[in-house]
Write a protein that holds these residues in place. Sequence first.
Motif: not given
Length: 311
Positions: A221-250
């Motif tokens: 699951r990708a959820t902000p309310f689950g285990a640490a790995v589920e929160r990480k998956r949720w953040l990654r899902k949000l990041g896919l839609k963000a501009p300037f992904r390499p800079s934001l990841r740094f």
Amino acid sequence: MSKLSDARAPLSVLIPVKNEAANVRDCISGVSFAEEIVVVDSASTDGTQAIAEEAGARVVQFVWNGNFPRKKNWALENVPWQHEWVLIVDADERITPELQKQIRNAIRRNDVDGFYLNRRFWFLGGWINHCGYFPSWNLRLFRHRLGRYEQIEINKSAQSGDNEVHEHVLLDGRSKYLSAPMEHYAFPDIATFIEKHNRYSTWEAAASRKLHQTTGQTTLRATPFGAAVERKRWLRKLGLKAPFRPSLRFLYHYLWKQGFRDGYRGWLLCRLLAWYERMIIFKEHEMSRRSWKIGGRESDIKGRESEVRGQ
């Protein structure tokens, strides 16, 4: 040392390998407290099997047919495990004496079905303690009948291999966390980091859509309310839609996750992670263009066939 600590634990260990002659002996040594150690090999050609057997492990060969299950799920389903609890360790990971004690105590519990282990990465001669890479929680100790790795179907052209690398365990039960870290020696030098992440970026690009679908059935699951790995998956899902992904990841790893506190190693790792994100983006575009061209050819062919039938 007491007789209790000398006695082997009623625990099975799964070590998936392929050409890991440089690592497998030390890995087996770290889990020698377990009564059963099974190395699942993929026809290694560097002497891995002989080294593993000499170190006291039982070696099982796995031949992948290109479909599900991959190596770890296949082993969980088909190896006749001697014990209820299984510990999954990669060849470049090490179980420390402190973690061994916690594992011995954990498998005596009746109220928990699985435990997350915390990996600490060794990079350029030192430990990474921040950067979003520590803590790094992975469900690796569980009752084997209750846990299976998520199944993420991607295009076979991505060459993701026969082993689950990025996938997480889905547990049908209650989980807890063990505090003592597991040591991870995945990246002895920059060249190894780049070689591995070049392959990983292909997998990430191919799986980018299906990886982040929140089904709860065969994927994490990708959820902000689950285990640490589920929160990480949720953040990654949000990041896919963000501009300037390499800079934001740094910025995420270096500032938000305080990679600057790891000094030069932290700065370099965060720069490499930004490069990794850029590679994923390039490969996503490449795969999209390839898919568009193939789809266009198929449409053109179908159109011509319709014209011929119309004549």
